[in-house]
Design a protein around this motif. Structure first.
Motif, mmCIF file in Angstrom:
data_model
loop_
_atom_site.group_PDB
_atom_site.id
_atom_site.type_symbol
_atom_site.label_atom_id
_atom_site.label_comp_id
_atom_site.label_asym_id
_atom_site.label_seq_id
_atom_site.Cartn_x
_atom_site.Cartn_y
_atom_site.Cartn_z
ATOM 1 N N THR A 132 0.832 -1.206 0.000
ATOM 2 C CA THR A 132 0.000 0.000 0.000
ATOM 3 C C THR A 132 0.865 1.253 0.000
ATOM 4 O O THR A 132 0.483 2.287 -0.555
ATOM 5 C CB THR A 132 -0.914 0.021 1.231
ATOM 6 N N VAL A 135 1.639 1.804 -3.531
ATOM 7 C CA VAL A 135 0.478 2.331 -4.267
ATOM 8 C C VAL A 135 0.375 3.837 -4.082
ATOM 9 O O VAL A 135 0.179 4.594 -5.041
ATOM 10 C CB VAL A 135 -0.820 1.636 -3.802
ATOM 11 N N PHE A 136 0.502 4.302 -2.856
ATOM 12 C CA PHE A 136 0.397 5.734 -2.612
ATOM 13 C C PHE A 136 1.621 6.485 -3.141
ATOM 14 O O PHE A 136 1.526 7.653 -3.515
ATOM 15 C CB PHE A 136 0.198 6.002 -1.118
ATOM 16 N N GLN A 148 -6.687 4.936 -5.555
ATOM 17 C CA GLN A 148 -5.650 4.349 -4.712
ATOM 18 C C GLN A 148 -6.285 3.573 -3.565
ATOM 19 O O GLN A 148 -5.929 2.418 -3.291
ATOM 20 C CB GLN A 148 -4.737 5.435 -4.147
ATOM 21 N N GLN A 149 -7.225 4.219 -2.896
ATOM 22 C CA GLN A 149 -7.876 3.573 -1.763
ATOM 23 C C GLN A 149 -8.655 2.339 -2.200
ATOM 24 O O GLN A 149 -8.669 1.320 -1.499
ATOM 25 C CB GLN A 149 -8.804 4.576 -1.071
ATOM 26 N N VAL A 152 -6.260 -0.579 -2.710
ATOM 27 C CA VAL A 152 -5.805 -1.103 -1.418
ATOM 28 C C VAL A 152 -6.911 -1.928 -0.758
ATOM 29 O O VAL A 152 -6.680 -3.036 -0.254
ATOM 30 C CB VAL A 152 -5.365 0.053 -0.495
ATOM 31 N N THR A 155 -7.622 -5.255 -2.724
ATOM 32 C CA THR A 155 -6.530 -6.214 -2.518
ATOM 33 C C THR A 155 -6.591 -6.818 -1.122
ATOM 34 O O THR A 155 -6.488 -8.038 -0.944
ATOM 35 C CB THR A 155 -5.168 -5.528 -2.725
ATOM 36 N N GLY A 156 -6.765 -5.949 -0.121
ATOM 37 C CA GLY A 156 -6.831 -6.426 1.256
ATOM 38 C C GLY A 156 -8.013 -7.338 1.493
ATOM 39 O O GLY A 156 -7.892 -8.397 2.122
ATOM 40 N N GLY A 245 7.970 -0.302 0.372
ATOM 41 C CA GLY A 245 6.690 -0.290 -0.333
ATOM 42 C C GLY A 245 6.824 -0.687 -1.788
ATOM 43 O O GLY A 245 6.005 -1.457 -2.302
ATOM 44 N N LEU A 249 5.204 -3.988 -3.493
ATOM 45 C CA LEU A 249 4.281 -3.830 -4.615
ATOM 46 C C LEU A 249 4.736 -4.656 -5.815
ATOM 47 O O LEU A 249 3.922 -5.311 -6.480
ATOM 48 C CB LEU A 249 4.186 -2.356 -5.000
#
Length: 319
Positions: A132, A135-136, A148-149, A152, A155-156, A245, A249
Motif C-alpha cells: 500500500t 500504491v500511494f 488508490q484507496q 488497497v 486487494t486487502g 513499499g 508492490l
C-alpha cells in the motif's frame, strides 16, 4: 483462443520493457551500471542462504500444523527448486510444483498443495499490506486518491477472504463441499476427498505466531537485499519506507500472469518511484537489472539443485 489470449497477456511485461529500452540512452545506462558499487550487490546475493532457510523452516511449520513432516535440508532443496520453476513461469505458477514433489514423497495431493498455497499466502498478505505504501507512492500515475484507496481495499479484502477460506475449517469445508460442487458437479467426489485430506490442518495461536514471525523475518531479508541494491547505485534520496513499499508492490504484481519473472512490470514501478525523487529512467532500468541478478541467482541455484530432485524420483538429502 483462450490460450492465445493468455500468451498475449504474458507479453505485456516484455513489451513494456522494450518501450523503456527503446526510449533510454543505453550508453548512459551502461555507464551507471559500471559505476555501481560491487560490495552491496555481493552482500545482497550472499544473503540467499538465510533467506531460503527461514522460508523453508516456515513451510515446515505449516506442514506440521497439518500433521505432515519434512526435514529441513529437503525442504530447502525443494523450496529452491520451486524458486527456479516460479521464476521461469508467468505469475510464479511453477512454484506450485513443490506440491508434486511432496506427493511423490507420500503426502496426499490436497494437503501438499494447501501447504504450498498457504506458504505463498503468508508472503502475499505481508507484501500486499506493505505494498500500500508503493500504491500511494505511485499516486501521481493514478487518476485519484479514491482509486488508490479502492485498489488497497480490494486487494486487502481479497487476501482476507482467501485466507479465511483456506485456513478456517468450516469456511473451507463449505467451499469444497457446497460451492465448488455446484460449479463443477463432476468433481464432487474429488472435492470431498480433498476436504477430508485438508481436515488435518489445525491453526493454533502458537502456529500463527511462529508462521507470522518467520514471515516477518523472511520479508526483512528480502527488503535488506533490495535496499543493498539501492545503496549500490547511490539512490540514497529514496526513503527506506518507500523502498519497502516498492519492493512489496513489485512482489504482488509479479504474481499476475502478465509477465515472465516480473520483467517490464518491475521497470514500471521502479521508474515511477525513482522519477518522483529526481532520478532518471536509465537509473531505474539499471536498478531493475540489479533486481534481475537476484532472480538469476534464484534461477541458477534452483536449476542446479533440480538435477538432484528430478520429478518422478523421490528422495531426501542429508547435510
Amino acid at each position: 483462443m483462450r490460450r492465445l489470449v493468455s500468451w498475449l497477456l504474458r507479453l505485456i511485461g516484455p513489451l513494456l520493457l522494450l518501450v523503456f529500452i527503446a526510449t533510454s540512452d543505453l550508453r548512459l545506462l551502461w555507464d551507471i551500471l559500471r559505476s555501481a558499487e560491487p560490495a552491496p550487490v555481493i552482500w545482497s546475493l550472499a544473503l540467499f542462504p538465510p533467506f531460503i532457510i527461514i522460508k523453508s523452516w516456515r513451510w515446515i511449520q505449516i506442514m506440521r500444523g497439518m500433521q505432515l513432516d519434512l526435514d529441513l535440508p529437503t525442504a530447502c532443496a525443494l523450496y529452491t527448486v520451486g524458486l527456479f520453476y516460479g521464476t521461469v513461469t508467468p505469475g510464479q505458477a511453477g512454484d506450485l510444483l513443490k506440491a508434486v514433489y511432496l506427493r511423490e514423497r507420500g503426502i496426499p495431493t490436497a494437503p501438499a498443495l494447501l501447504s504450498v498455497v498457504l506458504d505463498r499466502l503468508c508472503d502475499l498478505i505481508v507484501m500486499a499490506a506493505l505494498g500500500t505504501i508503493g500504491v500511494f507512492a505511485l499516486g501521481r500515475l493514478l487518476p485519484s486518491r479514491e482509486l488508490q484507496q479502492a485498489i488497497v481495499i480490494l486487494t486487502g479484502t481479497g487476501l482476507v477472504l482467501m485466507s479465511v477460506l483456506l485456513t478456517a475449517r468450516k469456511p473451507r469445508s463449505w467451499l469444497l463441499t457446497t460451492i465448488l460442487p455446484r460449479l463443477a458437479p463432476r468433481l464432487r467426489a474429488r472435492l470431498d476427498r480433498w476436504n477430508e485430506q485438508m481436515h488435518s490442518l489445525t491453526l493454533t495461536t502458537g502456529l500463527i505466531g511462529i508462521v507470522g514471525g518467520a514471515t516477518f523475518i523472511s520479508a526483512s531479508f528480502t527488503f535488506l537485499r533490495i535496499w543493498l541494491l539501492f545503496l549500490a547505485l547511490d539512490l540514497s534520496a529514496v526513503p527506506l519506507l518507500v523502498v519497502v513499499g516498492a519492493t512489496a508492490l513489485i512482489s504482488v504484481l509479479q504474481v499476475l500472469p502478465i509477465s515472465f519473472g516480473g520483467v517490464g512490470i518491475r521497470d514500471v514501478v521502479l521508474f515511477a518511484i525513482l522519477s518522483a525523487y529526481g532520478y532518471t529512467q536509465e537509473q531505474a532500468l539499471t536498478l531493475s537489472v540489479l533486481f534481475l541478478l537476484i532472480n538469476i541467482e534464484h534461477l541458477l541455484i534452483g536449476f542446479i539443485v533440480s538435477f538432484w530432485f528430478p520429478l518422478g524420483r523421490s528422495g531426501t538429502i542429508s547435510l
